[in-house]
Design an enzyme around this catalytic site. Structure first.
Site, PDB file in Angstrom:
ATOM      1  N   CYS A  53       0.833  -1.205   0.000  1.00 22.19           N
ATOM      2  CA  CYS A  53       0.000   0.000   0.000  1.00 22.19           C
ATOM      3  C   CYS A  53       0.866   1.252   0.000  1.00 22.19           C
ATOM      4  O   CYS A  53       1.444   1.617   1.035  1.00 22.19           O
ATOM      5  CB  CYS A  53      -0.920  -0.014   1.226  1.00 22.19           C
TER       6      CYS A  53
ATOM      7  N   CYS B  75      -0.462   4.134   2.213  1.00 22.54           N
ATOM      8  CA  CYS B  75      -0.236   3.922   3.653  1.00 22.54           C
ATOM      9  C   CYS B  75       1.233   4.138   4.019  1.00 22.54           C
ATOM     10  O   CYS B  75       1.541   4.725   5.047  1.00 22.54           O
ATOM     11  CB  CYS B  75      -0.607   2.502   4.076  1.00 22.54           C
ATOM     12  N   ASP B  76       2.151   3.638   3.196  1.00 21.44           N
ATOM     13  CA  ASP B  76       3.554   3.536   3.625  1.00 21.44           C
ATOM     14  C   ASP B  76       4.528   4.420   2.854  1.00 21.44           C
ATOM     15  O   ASP B  76       5.694   4.528   3.252  1.00 21.44           O
ATOM     16  CB  ASP B  76       4.029   2.076   3.490  1.00 21.44           C
TER      17      ASP B  76
END
Ligand code: NAP
Length: 318
Positions: A137, A140-141
């Site tokens: 992701c 997200c990261d």
């Protein structure tokens, strides 16, 4: 009254666009609907940076914002969104029992809208270093890799879109693809090739993820020449397709070899009380718009099915 004694009209499994759209329609239609989701809703949409191809959304908004609106809209029609994980479904002619981690639910119908998860590469080092440089992701990261060099694996729309997203945050992105052409949408490819800090390694496969506690590089093999090489990156983002979250329905409904659920055009499975919608369904176009359409189609047909149940609660096939 415990959940087990309360017979719901429909249990919706999954709170992505398909499940939330079905929630809006079943709730608004006056059905007693409960929606179960392991993460509280949104599904894969939560990982989309900019939604720009969902009709009606002209100024791109984040997937999280769009999912939040759908969730609130569904709740406004009385749909109870509950954190729980479905383990197994038991069926009789008259009733379904949905066995979850925390509760069991009884229902007249079920909608499987639990989507699909990202497929892992399955190479040495990947599992051990997930969360330590290996990610599925970018939204997200990505921020953890600011100023660094990362790899993205895959050649579909997800990989290309995420590579472009990451290129705005990190110093350099190397897209690794096993063939010499991409299957991503043309508009995504145009953006990829326009970015001056993205390079593509064609015809290459990742053989191993290197690093002790964190990713330090990738062992690469050129699939045409057989030449090995090493790529020094601190992150690897994998986008090589999806695995349906359908295990809880194994043996209950018909699936294809990959576990995607077979439905007719009304979203009905071979079990008259079980419907499926969105990414979990065979032949889904896997778009937010088509998931919403599937969810609505399922909701309309669930309503119709419940309306045609005779007083002795036998399903009347149309
Ligand atoms: P996808 O379209 O199935 O693409 C998967 C990619 O991973 C392919 O390029 C494939 O290579 C590669 N791949 C598969 N297994 C691999 C392996 N073991 N090792 C290395 N590479 C491997 O998956 P996706 O990109 O996740 O997209 C899923 C669906 O969502 C698609 O229908 C897509 O259209 C849709 N989507 C749409 C948007 C949008 O904005 N419209 C955005 C994202 C996704 P090959 O090409 O060689 O098969």
């Amino acid at each position: 009254m415990s959940q087990a004694e309360n017979i719901h009209d429909v249990v919706i499994v999954g709170g992505g666009p398909a499940g939330l759209a079905a929630g809006i329609y079943t709730g608004r239609g006056g059905l007693d609907a409960v929606l179960l989701d392991m993460m509280g809703g949104g599904g894969q949409v939560n990982t989309i940076d900019r939604v720009e191809n969902y009709p009606g959304v002209v100024d791109p908004e984040s997937g999280i914002e769009l999912a939040d609106i759908m969730r609130k809209q569904s709740e406004s029609f009385g749909v109870a969104i509950t954190f729980d994980e479905v383990k197994k479904i038991e069926t009789t002619d008259e009733l379904l029992t949905v066995n979850c981690t925390s509760e069991n639910y009884s229902a007249k119908t079920l909608l499987a809208a639990s989507g699909a998860s990202h497929r892992p590469l399955g190479v040495p080092g990947e599992g051990r270093l997930t969360g330590r440089g290996v990610s599925y992701c970018a939204t997200c990261d990505g921020a953890f890799f600011r100023g660094q060099h990362v790899a993205v694996v895959g050649g579909g729309s997800s990989a290309v879109m995420e590579a472009v997203y990451l290129s705005r945050i990190v110093e350099r992105v190397t897209l690794i693809h096993r063939r010499d052409s991409l299957r991503a949408e043309k508009i995504q490819q145009d953006r990829l090739f326009a970015a001056d800090n993205i390079e593509v390694l064609w015809d290459c496969a990742v053989e191993e993820v290197l690093g002790n506690n964190e990713v330090s590089g990738l062992k690469i093999k050129n699939l045409k020449t057989g030449d090995p090489s090493q790529l020094d990156v601190t992150g690897m983002f994998v986008f090589i397709g999806l695995i349906p979250n359908s295990t809880f329905l194994k043996g209950v409904v018909e699936m294809d070899d990959f576990g995607f659920i077979k439905t007719d055009t009304r979203m009905r499975t071979i079990n008259p009380r079980i419907f499926a919608a969105g990414d979990i369904r065979q032949d889904s176009a896997r778009q937010i718009g088509t998931a919403v359409g599937d969810g609505i189609t399922a909701a309309v047909n669930i309503q119709e099915m419940l309306d045609t149940v005779t007083p002795d609660r036998q399903y009347v096939k149309s």
